[in-house]
Design a protein around this motif. Structure first.
Motif, PDB file in Angstrom:
ATOM      1  N   UNK A 107       0.820  -1.213   0.000  1.00  0.00           N
ATOM      2  CA  UNK A 107       0.000   0.000   0.000  1.00  0.00           C
ATOM      3  C   UNK A 107       0.853   1.262   0.000  1.00  0.00           C
ATOM      4  N   UNK A 108       0.245   2.305  -0.495  1.00  0.00           N
ATOM      5  CA  UNK A 108       0.790   3.664  -0.421  1.00  0.00           C
ATOM      6  C   UNK A 108      -0.434   4.585  -0.390  1.00  0.00           C
ATOM      7  N   UNK A 109      -1.226   4.418   0.678  1.00  0.00           N
ATOM      8  CA  UNK A 109      -2.503   5.128   0.727  1.00  0.00           C
ATOM      9  C   UNK A 109      -2.304   6.625   0.913  1.00  0.00           C
ATOM     10  N   UNK A 110      -3.260   7.354   0.354  1.00  0.00           N
ATOM     11  CA  UNK A 110      -3.233   8.804   0.403  1.00  0.00           C
ATOM     12  C   UNK A 110      -4.658   9.328   0.425  1.00  0.00           C
ATOM     13  N   UNK A 111      -4.829  10.476   1.022  1.00  0.00           N
ATOM     14  CA  UNK A 111      -6.145  11.112   1.006  1.00  0.00           C
ATOM     15  C   UNK A 111      -6.373  11.666  -0.390  1.00  0.00           C
ATOM     16  N   UNK A 112      -7.310  11.082  -1.091  1.00  0.00           N
ATOM     17  CA  UNK A 112      -7.532  11.473  -2.473  1.00  0.00           C
ATOM     18  C   UNK A 112      -8.451  12.691  -2.588  1.00  0.00           C
ATOM     19  N   UNK A 113      -9.283  12.919  -1.576  1.00  0.00           N
ATOM     20  CA  UNK A 113     -10.151  14.095  -1.568  1.00  0.00           C
ATOM     21  C   UNK A 113     -11.385  13.964  -2.432  1.00  0.00           C
ATOM     22  N   UNK A 114     -11.203  13.562  -3.673  1.00  0.00           N
ATOM     23  CA  UNK A 114     -12.330  13.460  -4.615  1.00  0.00           C
ATOM     24  C   UNK A 114     -12.231  12.134  -5.364  1.00  0.00           C
ATOM     25  N   UNK A 115     -13.316  11.397  -5.352  1.00  0.00           N
ATOM     26  CA  UNK A 115     -13.432  10.144  -6.095  1.00  0.00           C
ATOM     27  C   UNK A 115     -14.172  10.448  -7.392  1.00  0.00           C
ATOM     28  N   UNK A 116     -13.733   9.824  -8.472  1.00  0.00           N
ATOM     29  CA  UNK A 116     -14.416   9.984  -9.759  1.00  0.00           C
ATOM     30  C   UNK A 116     -14.921   8.626 -10.235  1.00  0.00           C
ATOM     31  N   UNK A 117     -16.028   8.655 -10.918  1.00  0.00           N
ATOM     32  CA  UNK A 117     -16.562   7.427 -11.494  1.00  0.00           C
ATOM     33  C   UNK A 117     -15.479   6.785 -12.359  1.00  0.00           C
ATOM     34  N   UNK A 118     -15.241   5.499 -12.121  1.00  0.00           N
ATOM     35  CA  UNK A 118     -14.214   4.784 -12.871  1.00  0.00           C
ATOM     36  C   UNK A 118     -12.918   4.588 -12.112  1.00  0.00           C
ATOM     37  N   UNK A 119     -12.773   5.232 -10.942  1.00  0.00           N
ATOM     38  CA  UNK A 119     -11.564   5.028 -10.139  1.00  0.00           C
ATOM     39  C   UNK A 119     -11.535   3.596  -9.614  1.00  0.00           C
ATOM     40  N   UNK A 120     -10.369   2.961  -9.689  1.00  0.00           N
ATOM     41  CA  UNK A 120     -10.148   1.633  -9.128  1.00  0.00           C
ATOM     42  C   UNK A 120      -9.065   1.821  -8.070  1.00  0.00           C
ATOM     43  N   UNK A 121      -9.396   1.465  -6.819  1.00  0.00           N
ATOM     44  CA  UNK A 121      -8.474   1.741  -5.714  1.00  0.00           C
ATOM     45  C   UNK A 121      -8.453   0.593  -4.724  1.00  0.00           C
ATOM     46  N   UNK A 122      -7.481   0.665  -3.837  1.00  0.00           N
ATOM     47  CA  UNK A 122      -7.370  -0.294  -2.752  1.00  0.00           C
ATOM     48  C   UNK A 122      -7.624   0.448  -1.450  1.00  0.00           C
ATOM     49  N   UNK A 123      -8.563  -0.080  -0.647  1.00  0.00           N
ATOM     50  CA  UNK A 123      -8.832   0.483   0.675  1.00  0.00           C
ATOM     51  C   UNK A 123      -8.150  -0.435   1.682  1.00  0.00           C
ATOM     52  N   UNK A 124      -7.377   0.142   2.578  1.00  0.00           N
ATOM     53  CA  UNK A 124      -6.582  -0.695   3.479  1.00  0.00           C
ATOM     54  C   UNK A 124      -5.557  -1.441   2.655  1.00  0.00           C
ATOM     55  N   UNK A 125      -5.334  -2.708   3.011  1.00  0.00           N
ATOM     56  CA  UNK A 125      -4.341  -3.486   2.257  1.00  0.00           C
ATOM     57  C   UNK A 125      -4.962  -4.651   1.496  1.00  0.00           C
ATOM     58  N   UNK A 126      -6.303  -4.791   1.599  1.00  0.00           N
ATOM     59  CA  UNK A 126      -6.913  -5.961   0.970  1.00  0.00           C
ATOM     60  C   UNK A 126      -8.305  -5.738   0.388  1.00  0.00           C
ATOM     61  N   UNK A 127      -8.774  -4.510   0.327  1.00  0.00           N
ATOM     62  CA  UNK A 127     -10.129  -4.251  -0.174  1.00  0.00           C
ATOM     63  C   UNK A 127     -10.072  -3.536  -1.520  1.00  0.00           C
ATOM     64  N   UNK A 128     -10.392  -4.273  -2.583  1.00  0.00           N
ATOM     65  CA  UNK A 128     -10.389  -3.745  -3.938  1.00  0.00           C
ATOM     66  C   UNK A 128     -11.724  -3.048  -4.202  1.00  0.00           C
ATOM     67  N   UNK A 141      -6.930   6.022   0.212  1.00  0.00           N
ATOM     68  CA  UNK A 141      -6.892   4.873  -0.683  1.00  0.00           C
ATOM     69  C   UNK A 141      -5.536   4.814  -1.375  1.00  0.00           C
ATOM     70  N   UNK A 142      -5.188   3.625  -1.859  1.00  0.00           N
ATOM     71  CA  UNK A 142      -4.038   3.475  -2.736  1.00  0.00           C
ATOM     72  C   UNK A 142      -4.576   3.394  -4.163  1.00  0.00           C
ATOM     73  N   UNK A 143      -4.218   4.350  -5.022  1.00  0.00           N
ATOM     74  CA  UNK A 143      -4.710   4.326  -6.411  1.00  0.00           C
ATOM     75  C   UNK A 143      -4.154   3.125  -7.173  1.00  0.00           C
ATOM     76  N   UNK A 144      -5.019   2.479  -7.931  1.00  0.00           N
ATOM     77  CA  UNK A 144      -4.625   1.360  -8.789  1.00  0.00           C
ATOM     78  C   UNK A 144      -4.741   1.767 -10.250  1.00  0.00           C
ATOM     79  N   UNK A 145      -5.856   2.379 -10.599  1.00  0.00           N
ATOM     80  CA  UNK A 145      -6.057   2.775 -11.989  1.00  0.00           C
ATOM     81  C   UNK A 145      -7.360   3.515 -12.168  1.00  0.00           C
ATOM     82  N   UNK A 146      -7.690   3.725 -13.438  1.00  0.00           N
ATOM     83  CA  UNK A 146      -8.906   4.472 -13.766  1.00  0.00           C
ATOM     84  C   UNK A 146      -9.502   3.906 -15.050  1.00  0.00           C
ATOM     85  N   UNK A 147     -10.798   3.626 -15.014  1.00  0.00           N
ATOM     86  CA  UNK A 147     -11.498   3.176 -16.210  1.00  0.00           C
ATOM     87  C   UNK A 147     -11.508   4.337 -17.190  1.00  0.00           C
ATOM     88  N   UNK A 148     -11.016   4.087 -18.402  1.00  0.00           N
ATOM     89  CA  UNK A 148     -10.852   5.162 -19.386  1.00  0.00           C
ATOM     90  C   UNK A 148     -12.171   5.813 -19.770  1.00  0.00           C
TER      91      UNK A 148
END
Length: 169
Positions: A107-128, A141-148
């Protein structure tokens, strides 16, 4: 009359000052051409062309497949090594689907502030998590990716639990 050494010093000082000013204000013509050419290439290239170098993953919900641009981090690398996988993802808060993985990820979690539709993230160390609505958050959250193109994502994920297949693209 001034001392010849003083005149020589003043002349040398003035000459150096002119050289320095000239060097800082006028870039060589080769560099200017290179900068103009680079700017033109960036302007002419589409976002799709620039994103091609980014690692990709796909998410499939029913018959709908979504391309995901991935972040280059340890979490994403660990997750993509486990692909392909199909997960039962549960509903939460009317804006996300989540699944607790059997193994933890880096993990490398950070306060993202704003979530956008399509964000794929990890909450904690095991919640996709896949988010399908925009909203503000104070969670980390730890950012993983974004649905284009998340068009239709909320409808595809539906209400309640849903099976989602993650695979390398």
């Amino acid at each position: 009359m001034k001392n010849p050494k003083q005149v020589e010093f003043i002349f040398l000082f003035a000459f150096c000052a002119v050289l320095l000013v000239g060097c800082t204000n006028n870039p060589p013509s080769n560099d200017a051409g290179l900068v103009a050419e680079t700017d033109q290439m960036l302007t002419e290239s589409s976002p799709q062309e620039r994103d091609d170098a980014m690692p990709m993953m796909s998410i499939q919900v029913g018959n709908t497949r979504y391309a995901v641009s991935l972040h280059d981090n340890a979490t994403t690398q660990a997750l993509t090594q486990k692909l392909p996988m199909t997960l039962k993802m549960d509903e939460l808060n009317g804006n996300e689907k989540f699944h607790y993985l059997l193994e933890t990820l880096p993990t490398d979690s950070q306060r993202v502030g704003r979530i956008k539709s399509g964000d794929v993230m990890l909450y904690g160390s095991d919640c996709l998590v896949i988010f399908y609505k925009d909203f503000s958050t104070s969670y980390s959250y730890t950012p993983i990716g974004r649905i284009e193109d998340p068009t239709g994502l909320a409808q595809a994920l539906g209400r309640g639990s849903v099976e989602v297949t993650f695979s390398n693209r």
